[in-house]
Design a protein around this motif. Structure first.
Motif, mmCIF file in Angstrom:
data_model
loop_
_atom_site.group_PDB
_atom_site.id
_atom_site.type_symbol
_atom_site.label_atom_id
_atom_site.label_comp_id
_atom_site.label_asym_id
_atom_site.label_seq_id
_atom_site.Cartn_x
_atom_site.Cartn_y
_atom_site.Cartn_z
ATOM 1 N N ALA A 49 0.830 -1.202 0.000
ATOM 2 C CA ALA A 49 0.000 0.000 0.000
ATOM 3 C C ALA A 49 0.867 1.256 0.000
ATOM 4 C CB ALA A 49 -0.923 0.002 1.226
ATOM 5 N N TYR A 50 1.988 1.175 0.716
ATOM 6 C CA TYR A 50 2.881 2.335 0.753
ATOM 7 C C TYR A 50 3.479 2.583 -0.630
ATOM 8 C CZ TYR A 50 6.628 5.508 2.007
ATOM 9 O OH TYR A 50 7.449 6.590 2.064
ATOM 10 N N ILE A 51 3.928 1.495 -1.264
ATOM 11 C CA ILE A 51 4.490 1.627 -2.614
ATOM 12 C C ILE A 51 3.439 2.230 -3.549
ATOM 13 C CG2 ILE A 51 5.459 0.381 -4.583
ATOM 14 C CD1 ILE A 51 7.307 0.435 -2.188
ATOM 15 N N ARG A 52 2.205 1.736 -3.422
ATOM 16 C CA ARG A 52 1.114 2.275 -4.247
ATOM 17 C C ARG A 52 0.933 3.756 -3.987
ATOM 18 N NH1 ARG A 52 -2.137 -1.989 -2.896
ATOM 19 N NH2 ARG A 52 -3.330 -0.719 -1.460
ATOM 20 N N ALA A 53 0.961 4.102 -2.697
ATOM 21 C CA ALA A 53 0.668 5.483 -2.322
ATOM 22 C C ALA A 53 1.718 6.458 -2.854
ATOM 23 C CB ALA A 53 0.572 5.602 -0.801
ATOM 24 N N ILE A 54 2.970 6.029 -2.868
ATOM 25 C CA ILE A 54 4.016 6.972 -3.263
ATOM 26 C C ILE A 54 4.308 6.914 -4.755
ATOM 27 C CG2 ILE A 54 5.160 6.890 -1.013
ATOM 28 C CD1 ILE A 54 7.332 5.142 -2.410
ATOM 29 N N THR A 55 3.698 5.959 -5.456
ATOM 30 C CA THR A 55 3.923 5.875 -6.891
ATOM 31 C C THR A 55 3.070 6.925 -7.595
ATOM 32 O OG1 THR A 55 4.288 3.512 -6.678
ATOM 33 C CG2 THR A 55 3.908 4.355 -8.894
ATOM 34 N N PRO A 56 3.711 7.803 -8.361
ATOM 35 C CA PRO A 56 2.937 8.817 -9.076
ATOM 36 C C PRO A 56 1.878 8.146 -9.947
ATOM 37 C CG PRO A 56 5.283 9.242 -9.269
ATOM 38 C CD PRO A 56 5.143 7.917 -8.609
ATOM 39 N N ARG B 206 -16.016 -10.326 5.398
ATOM 40 C CA ARG B 206 -14.649 -10.277 5.877
ATOM 41 C C ARG B 206 -14.267 -8.816 5.992
ATOM 42 N NH1 ARG B 206 -10.966 -11.449 2.529
ATOM 43 N NH2 ARG B 206 -12.339 -11.677 0.736
ATOM 44 N N ALA B 207 -13.427 -8.521 6.953
ATOM 45 C CA ALA B 207 -12.989 -7.136 7.060
ATOM 46 C C ALA B 207 -12.108 -6.806 5.863
ATOM 47 C CB ALA B 207 -12.194 -6.944 8.343
ATOM 48 N N ARG B 208 -12.322 -5.689 5.287
ATOM 49 C CA ARG B 208 -11.383 -5.245 4.268
ATOM 50 C C ARG B 208 -11.225 -3.751 4.399
ATOM 51 N NH1 ARG B 208 -11.430 -5.896 -2.311
ATOM 52 N NH2 ARG B 208 -12.645 -3.992 -2.310
ATOM 53 N N MET B 209 -10.052 -3.374 4.771
ATOM 54 C CA MET B 209 -9.788 -1.955 4.853
ATOM 55 C C MET B 209 -9.772 -1.421 3.432
ATOM 56 S SD MET B 209 -6.721 0.071 6.762
ATOM 57 C CE MET B 209 -6.680 -0.927 8.201
ATOM 58 N N SER B 210 -10.396 -0.298 3.229
ATOM 59 C CA SER B 210 -10.419 0.253 1.882
ATOM 60 C C SER B 210 -8.998 0.581 1.450
ATOM 61 C CB SER B 210 -11.281 1.505 1.839
ATOM 62 O OG SER B 210 -10.580 2.589 2.409
ATOM 63 N N GLY B 211 -8.796 0.595 0.156
ATOM 64 C CA GLY B 211 -7.470 0.906 -0.379
ATOM 65 C C GLY B 211 -6.959 2.239 0.121
ATOM 66 N N ALA B 212 -7.863 3.230 0.202
ATOM 67 C CA ALA B 212 -7.460 4.560 0.645
ATOM 68 C C ALA B 212 -6.997 4.537 2.101
ATOM 69 C CB ALA B 212 -8.618 5.534 0.470
ATOM 70 N N ALA B 213 -7.752 3.817 2.940
ATOM 71 C CA ALA B 213 -7.408 3.753 4.356
ATOM 72 C C ALA B 213 -6.068 3.054 4.542
ATOM 73 C CB ALA B 213 -8.513 3.025 5.120
ATOM 74 N N LEU B 214 -5.892 1.976 3.795
ATOM 75 C CA LEU B 214 -4.662 1.203 3.924
ATOM 76 C C LEU B 214 -3.452 2.037 3.489
ATOM 77 C CD1 LEU B 214 -3.767 -1.600 4.796
ATOM 78 C CD2 LEU B 214 -3.949 -2.353 2.430
ATOM 79 N N GLU B 215 -3.624 2.779 2.405
ATOM 80 C CA GLU B 215 -2.523 3.616 1.927
ATOM 81 C C GLU B 215 -2.191 4.698 2.943
ATOM 82 O OE1 GLU B 215 -2.968 5.146 -2.059
ATOM 83 O OE2 GLU B 215 -3.522 3.168 -2.824
ATOM 84 N N THR B 216 -3.224 5.288 3.524
ATOM 85 C CA THR B 216 -2.992 6.331 4.522
ATOM 86 C C THR B 216 -2.253 5.763 5.729
ATOM 87 O OG1 THR B 216 -4.995 7.456 3.800
ATOM 88 C CG2 THR B 216 -4.136 8.062 5.959
ATOM 89 N N THR C 295 5.691 -5.675 -9.722
ATOM 90 C CA THR C 295 4.750 -4.555 -9.747
ATOM 91 C C THR C 295 3.310 -5.053 -9.726
ATOM 92 O OG1 THR C 295 6.330 -3.300 -11.059
ATOM 93 C CG2 THR C 295 4.076 -2.492 -11.015
ATOM 94 N N LEU C 296 3.028 -6.050 -10.559
ATOM 95 C CA LEU C 296 1.665 -6.589 -10.621
ATOM 96 C C LEU C 296 1.268 -7.223 -9.286
ATOM 97 C CD1 LEU C 296 1.741 -8.242 -14.173
ATOM 98 C CD2 LEU C 296 0.510 -6.171 -13.491
ATOM 99 N N GLN C 297 2.256 -7.829 -8.630
ATOM 100 C CA GLN C 297 1.992 -8.448 -7.335
ATOM 101 C C GLN C 297 1.720 -7.374 -6.276
ATOM 102 O OE1 GLN C 297 5.106 -11.173 -6.254
ATOM 103 N NE2 GLN C 297 3.811 -12.305 -4.818
ATOM 104 N N ALA C 298 2.528 -6.316 -6.311
ATOM 105 C CA ALA C 298 2.347 -5.231 -5.339
ATOM 106 C C ALA C 298 0.986 -4.568 -5.513
ATOM 107 C CB ALA C 298 3.458 -4.198 -5.490
ATOM 108 N N ARG C 299 0.518 -4.508 -6.758
ATOM 109 C CA ARG C 299 -0.794 -3.906 -6.997
ATOM 110 C C ARG C 299 -1.930 -4.883 -6.724
ATOM 111 N NH1 ARG C 299 -0.855 -0.173 -12.295
ATOM 112 N NH2 ARG C 299 1.195 0.756 -12.152
ATOM 113 N N GLY C 300 -1.567 -6.131 -6.450
ATOM 114 C CA GLY C 300 -2.581 -7.107 -6.070
ATOM 115 C C GLY C 300 -3.294 -7.768 -7.232
#
Lengths: 266, 227, 227
Positions: free
Chosen positions: A163-170, B117-127, C156-161
């Protein structure tokens, strides 16, 4: 050799080479399908150089693609080289079969690659279409807060990291995979220059010795391409006593300075 | 004409008879009232919104007066009620949002209890990930990385006890700085923050990450770094 | 999407003419068919869900056969479309979910700010295509098709899920095998892998293969011909 016959194709190759960044097969498919070009008439050295030139010019070029191109190009060059070298008259049947096998293998790869390229473009359409809709992910309101499972359930350090990598990737970065590819540092132009410096001094040398210090297959290929160019220009004589045997390179002192180095300006 | 509508127009709304969601939506248009697409846009925005959306924000997005937005929302809410949907549009905490109809709570509770199942939204997880890796960090810094206001998510994470205020920015404004908590580590099964997966695992080096964070083009030299 | 629903559920459907979202919902009840509250419950559950909800799960919660749930969902989706709402009900990644109508994406993107999705590179899409059709597949197998080390793209594809490790090759080396995820299906808007167009459709036609073959043809004596 086909030095002159290829002249009109050179322009064509350059024309299609510039806009094609999607991949080597694009180029080859383009050349073969659209331009109706027999690859044996395509001056691969020119294409390789054109690509290398582009790579030097455009830092954001996908090196992944460029590497792929060079790998395929080198396979083609190997095939082509066998055709260009002397000794064709006494082709061994096994060798001929091996050549066909190699060609079939390449054909199969081209077909498979074209297949997945077409799939990828359909995927791209699917993604574009799906991207226009946004799913509801808001969840339930505070009335049900007590019932909602812990939001951290299922969150692992690995997911957090992703998620961090995603967040910081432009968001608009097109090619994240760029960073994992080694740079390409060989060019036919450079190899030609090296040979022009080296060959007059040694006069005569075998190809094996000439390339003995090189580790990368690609470097050997590029060196070989350079040699073919010098041969076309009459700068060297190539001798090969048996098919697939070592090549003797003999510098032609008469041809001094006749070579138009400008052609290779990178 | 509409500008003087009271804020609490959802109650006792006399426009309830109009069925904007029906087949005759075009016919429901009134001169001076924006076309049905505005209503559809409101529906779409509220569907993806995590927090209640104030009328002012909708007005800005739709380029309509807030009074018109309020009217449209009240009509929309009434039409949902009339059609008997399982969801309703309500005005809470200064904004509009969808929520489930009260009489369906048993189903929703059952779903939340055993289905979901619990799933944190992508936005929450990134934050959360940004806070974890960059702490101490201010709301503004999180916003600058994610490109979106993280206020709601930060509040939720804070309410759950996964992040907390760890200090104040010494600069002007004295912005609150956030960091992760012990229960965050516990939840992840980590001893300390040092146990978080190192960033170098996926990217060549700190310089590249830094460059990415700043949205800069990676310089050619970085390509030499081992992948 | 809804297109994958069994034909028999849509064909000859007695309820098709009834407007479940209309005022006469109570009248729409037919003996043997569950009452309109089931539809309302579906609406409520999907509203609070954060990922697609499978028909089986709805069936369990509503105590109805899954086939009935699928029928109700397809009718509900059709009624939303007909009413021209700004949201739609779709079947994606094996479940039902609410999402915004595609033609409202400009509004939603403006609202979400970070709504602009990162575009995938051609290399990523091609690699994804190979994994999708050939899963489970190892890194080396992907490499042999793409002719290049796919390590970076796979990571990359793995990191993006979009892909995940689905197993290990039983052979020597125990290579990691990759497969696609539910997120991949959501990203492409597909209900299941069965919705992928058959690979056979993409195999180049005889003419293309012929042209490729011709391009590679070893022509004895060719080089002797005047250039």
């Amino acid at each position: 050799m086909q030095a002159n016959g290829a002249a009109n194709l050179v322009t064509m190759a350059f024309d299609v080479a510039t806009p094609v960044y999607e991949g080597p097969f694009d180029l080859l498919l383009h050349l073969i399908l659209k331009e109706q070009v027999d690859i044996y008439e395509v001056p691969l050295s020119r294409i390789v150089d054109a690509y290398l030139t582009e790579i030097e010019k455009l830092q954001q070029l996908d090196l992944d693609v460029a590497t792929e191109f060079l790998l395929i190009a080198s396979t083609l060059v190997e095939l082509k080289a066998r055709r260009l070298l002397p000794g064709r008259d006494d082709i061994d049947l096994d060798d001929e079969l091996a050549l066909w096998e190699e060609r079939d293998l390449l054909l199969a790869r081209l077909v498979e690659c074209k297949t997945f390229k077409d799939v990828a473009s359909v995927f791209s359409r699917f993604v574009d279409e799906a991207d226009r809709s946004f799913p509801r992910e808001a969840g339930s309101d505070e009335r049900f807060a007590a019932l909602v499972p812990d939001m951290m359930d299922g969150v692992t350090p690995k997911r957090l990291h992703s998620a961090y990598i995603r967040a910081i990737t432009p968001k608009q970065v097109q090619r994240v995979d760029l960073f994992h590819v080694a740079p390409i540092r060989v060019s036919v132009a450079d190899a030609v220059e090296e040979l022009l410096d080296e060959l007059p001094r040694v006069g005569r040398i075998s190809f094996q010795r000439l390339t003995s210090g090189l580790v990368e297959r690609l470097e050997v290929i590029v060196r070989f391409l350079a040699l073919l160019e010098l041969f076309k220009q009459g700068m060297v004589e190539l001798e090969q006593t048996e098919r697939f045997g070592d090549i003797e390179i003999v510098w032609n002192p008469e041809a001094q300075h006749a070579f138009a180095i400008d052609d290779y300006e990178g | 004409m509409m500008s003087d509508l009271p804020e609490d127009e959802l109650a006792g709304n006399d426009l309830a008879g109009n069925d904007l969601a029906g087949n005759d939506r075009a016919a429901a248009q009134v001169p001076g009232i924006p076309d049905a697409d505005s209503v559809r846009a409101i529906e779409a925005i509220l569907l993806v919104a995590v927090e209640p959306v104030p009328a002012d924000m909708l007005a800005q997005l739709l380029e309509l007066p807030a009074s018109v937005v309020r009217l449209l929302c009240s009509e929309l809410a009434a039409s949902y009620t009339e059609a008997g949907h399982g969801f309703e549009l309500v005005k809470v905490a200064g904004g509009y949002r969808y929520q489930t109809h009260p009489d369906l709570s048993p189903y929703v509770e059952r779903f939340l209890l055993d289905g979901q199942r619990a799933r944190m939204s992508g936005a929450a997880l990134e934050t959360l990930a940004i806070v974890a890796y960059k702490q101490p960090i201010s709301r503004a810094q999180v916003a600058s990385i994610r490109g979106v206001d993280p206020d709601g998510v930060l509040r939720t994470l804070q309410a759950r006890g996964y992040i907390t205020e760890v200090g104040r920015d010494p600069g002007p404004g004295q912005a609150v700085l956030f960091g992760t908590t012990a229960s965050f580590l516990e939840k992840l099964g980590l001893d300390s923050l040092a146990d978080l997966p190192p960033l170098a695992e996926f990217v060549p080096g700190a310089d590249v990450v830094e460059a990415l964070e700043h949205g800069l083009r990676v310089q050619p030299g970085h390509l030499d770094a081992p992948g």
